[in-house]
Design a protein around this motif. Structure first.
Motif, PDB file in Angstrom:
ATOM      1  N   UNK A 179      28.058 110.408  91.406  1.00 15.23           N
ATOM      2  CA  UNK A 179      27.506 109.211  90.791  1.00 15.23           C
ATOM      3  C   UNK A 179      27.671 108.040  91.751  1.00 15.23           C
ATOM      4  N   UNK A 180      26.793 107.035  91.683  1.00 17.09           N
ATOM      5  CA  UNK A 180      26.938 105.877  92.573  1.00 17.09           C
ATOM      6  C   UNK A 180      28.246 105.145  92.309  1.00 17.09           C
ATOM      7  N   UNK A 181      28.912 104.758  93.392  1.00 14.41           N
ATOM      8  CA  UNK A 181      30.267 104.224  93.259  1.00 14.41           C
ATOM      9  C   UNK A 181      30.538 103.207  94.361  1.00 14.41           C
ATOM     10  N   UNK A 182      31.260 102.157  94.022  1.00 13.04           N
ATOM     11  CA  UNK A 182      31.755 101.216  95.025  1.00 13.04           C
ATOM     12  C   UNK A 182      33.264 101.403  95.141  1.00 13.04           C
ATOM     13  N   UNK A 183      33.758 101.420  96.370  1.00 13.71           N
ATOM     14  CA  UNK A 183      35.192 101.635  96.630  1.00 13.71           C
ATOM     15  C   UNK A 183      35.755 100.424  97.346  1.00 13.71           C
ATOM     16  N   UNK A 184      36.863  99.903  96.829  1.00 16.15           N
ATOM     17  CA  UNK A 184      37.531  98.772  97.460  1.00 16.15           C
ATOM     18  C   UNK A 184      39.031  98.898  97.240  1.00 16.15           C
ATOM     19  N   UNK A 185      39.783  98.895  98.332  1.00 21.50           N
ATOM     20  CA  UNK A 185      41.252  99.027  98.293  1.00 21.50           C
ATOM     21  C   UNK A 185      41.682 100.230  97.455  1.00 21.50           C
ATOM     22  N   UNK A 186      40.921 101.310  97.559  1.00 22.85           N
ATOM     23  CA  UNK A 186      41.249 102.531  96.838  1.00 22.85           C
ATOM     24  C   UNK A 186      40.761 102.567  95.402  1.00 22.85           C
ATOM     25  N   UNK A 187      40.274 101.452  94.879  1.00 22.72           N
ATOM     26  CA  UNK A 187      39.767 101.393  93.507  1.00 22.72           C
ATOM     27  C   UNK A 187      38.311 101.863  93.502  1.00 22.72           C
ATOM     28  N   UNK A 188      37.967 102.730  92.558  1.00 22.47           N
ATOM     29  CA  UNK A 188      36.611 103.266  92.452  1.00 22.47           C
ATOM     30  C   UNK A 188      35.953 102.709  91.195  1.00 22.47           C
ATOM     31  N   UNK A 189      34.773 102.106  91.383  1.00 24.71           N
ATOM     32  CA  UNK A 189      34.015 101.560  90.258  1.00 24.71           C
ATOM     33  C   UNK A 189      32.655 102.235  90.228  1.00 24.71           C
ATOM     34  N   UNK A 190      32.400 103.001  89.173  1.00 27.80           N
ATOM     35  CA  UNK A 190      31.137 103.710  89.007  1.00 27.80           C
ATOM     36  C   UNK A 190      30.240 102.914  88.054  1.00 27.80           C
ATOM     37  N   UNK A 191      28.979 102.769  88.415  1.00 34.19           N
ATOM     38  CA  UNK A 191      27.994 102.131  87.538  1.00 34.19           C
ATOM     39  C   UNK A 191      26.738 103.001  87.571  1.00 34.19           C
ATOM     40  N   UNK A 192      26.312 103.445  86.389  1.00 34.84           N
ATOM     41  CA  UNK A 192      25.206 104.394  86.367  1.00 34.84           C
ATOM     42  C   UNK A 192      24.534 104.410  84.997  1.00 34.84           C
ATOM     43  N   UNK A 203      32.572 102.563  84.884  1.00 32.16           N
ATOM     44  CA  UNK A 203      33.860 103.249  84.793  1.00 32.16           C
ATOM     45  C   UNK A 203      34.737 102.842  85.975  1.00 32.16           C
ATOM     46  N   UNK A 204      35.957 102.426  85.692  1.00 30.73           N
ATOM     47  CA  UNK A 204      36.905 101.999  86.728  1.00 30.73           C
ATOM     48  C   UNK A 204      38.022 103.031  86.830  1.00 30.73           C
ATOM     49  N   UNK A 205      38.257 103.540  88.043  1.00 26.60           N
ATOM     50  CA  UNK A 205      39.308 104.537  88.271  1.00 26.60           C
ATOM     51  C   UNK A 205      40.356 103.943  89.208  1.00 26.60           C
ATOM     52  N   UNK A 206      41.622 103.971  88.771  1.00 24.14           N
ATOM     53  CA  UNK A 206      42.704 103.301  89.499  1.00 24.14           C
ATOM     54  C   UNK A 206      43.720 104.263  90.103  1.00 24.14           C
ATOM     55  N   UNK A 207      43.470 105.564  90.005  1.00 27.50           N
ATOM     56  CA  UNK A 207      44.463 106.549  90.470  1.00 27.50           C
ATOM     57  C   UNK A 207      44.757 106.429  91.959  1.00 27.50           C
ATOM     58  N   UNK A 208      43.762 106.002  92.743  1.00 27.80           N
ATOM     59  CA  UNK A 208      43.940 105.942  94.200  1.00 27.80           C
ATOM     60  C   UNK A 208      44.067 104.502  94.703  1.00 27.80           C
ATOM     61  N   UNK A 209      44.427 103.573  93.825  1.00 25.76           N
ATOM     62  CA  UNK A 209      44.572 102.169  94.207  1.00 25.76           C
ATOM     63  C   UNK A 209      45.610 102.004  95.317  1.00 25.76           C
ATOM     64  N   UNK A 210      45.322 101.139  96.288  1.00 24.59           N
ATOM     65  CA  UNK A 210      46.283 100.832  97.343  1.00 24.59           C
ATOM     66  C   UNK A 210      47.593 100.381  96.688  1.00 24.59           C
ATOM     67  N   UNK A 211      48.705 100.974  97.127  1.00 19.61           N
ATOM     68  CA  UNK A 211      49.997 100.715  96.482  1.00 19.61           C
ATOM     69  C   UNK A 211      50.406  99.249  96.552  1.00 19.61           C
ATOM     70  N   UNK A 212      49.840  98.496  97.499  1.00 25.44           N
ATOM     71  CA  UNK A 212      50.190  97.081  97.607  1.00 25.44           C
ATOM     72  C   UNK A 212      49.662  96.258  96.429  1.00 25.44           C
TER      73      UNK A 212
END
Length: 270
Positions: A179-192, A203-212
């Motif tokens: 699905x189309x997705x934008x990635x920033x600092x490990x955060x994935x935001x899908x819009x479809x 849909x916002x996925x935070x599992x891979x968010x930069x630890x900082x």
């Protein structure tokens, strides 16, 4: 200028912990004995990583279709966002030169309406194109990205650097299971568009968010807006558990004083 550590960040929490440890040492001994101080700082530093690397993260920021055309007088390369657009451009040039071949060697007097058919007929088989030909193939667009070493949501420059590193991951075609997705600092935001639910989904996925960006309580500060309305906001972290006061606090201190090694208790009385 004094620096105030931010307890909402892992680094800020660690600095405050060190201050508490050193205050405790001062209260127990009236000073900072060298050996004890070294032990405290050594254990505290083990929580950090000071490894420095020049390796850059390679990200695929999209895909382009590479069209190369050549003849006796030129050799041109152009990039296109999709195969159909590149083929349409190539077919347009083929039709503009159709008069040169119309009615010869089995060529019809009018070019086919279908782009692929017109191109294939004009250029012939790939291994028999002579001085004129073309290639059309997909290629990933890659770039090297370095996440700011001190990424903080309170640092405007660090946020701007991270924002400029954002990557859009498009679908490669209608048959792509992604699905189309934008990635920033490990955060994935899908819009479809979701045909099953008949809705536009985000849909916002935070599992891979930069630890900082992760707060001490394990959450990520997040605010979601639709138009001018805020539909989600966790910017205020939950309050810390209240410390006991009065007789509860005195009872807890008494329990700690009377605790024996191994979890036993002192026995009162004779």
């Amino acid at each position: 200028m004094l620096i105030k550590p931010d307890p909402a960040t892992l680094a800020g929490e660690a600095i405050i912990d060190l201050a508490d440890l050193m205050d405790g040492l001062q209260e127990r001994t009236g000073e900072w004995p060298g050996a004890d101080t070294v032990d405290i700082v050594e254990g505290w530093l083990s929580r950090f990583s000071f490894a420095v690397t020049d390796d850059l993260t390679t990200q695929s920021s999209g895909r382009a279709w590479v069209l190369r055309q050549w003849d006796r007088h030129s050799d041109d390369v152009t990039l296109w966002s999709d195969e159909a657009s590149a083929l349409a451009s190539l077919a347009q040039e083929v039709r503009s030169s159709w008069d040169d071949v119309a009615g010869t060697d089995g060529f019809p007097y009018r070019p086919p309406a279908d782009d692929q058919t017109a191109v294939d007929l004009y250029y012939g088989p790939e291994n028999n194109r002579g001085d004129a030909g073309y290639t059309l193939y997909p290629a990933d667009i890659s770039r090297h990205v370095r996440t700011p070493l001190n990424l903080s949501l309170s640092d405007a420059e660090a946020c701007a650097a991270a924002n400029s590193s954002a990557v859009f991951h498009p679908m490669e075609g209608p048959d792509d299971e992604g699905l189309p997705c934008i990635e920033i600092a490990g955060i994935l935001v899908f819009a479809y568009l979701d045909a099953d639910r008949g809705a536009v989904r985000v849909s916002v996925h935070l599992d891979t968010t930069d630890e900082q960006l992760i707060r001490a309580d394990g959450t990520v500060p997040l605010q979601v807006e639709i138009e001018d309305a805020t539909v989600f906001d966790n910017l205020t972290p939950p309050p810390a558990p209240a410390q006991p006061t009065g007789w509860k606090a005195r009872f807890r201190r008494l329990t700690r004083r009377t605790a024996l090694p191994g979890g036993g208790k002192c026995r009162q009385g004779g």
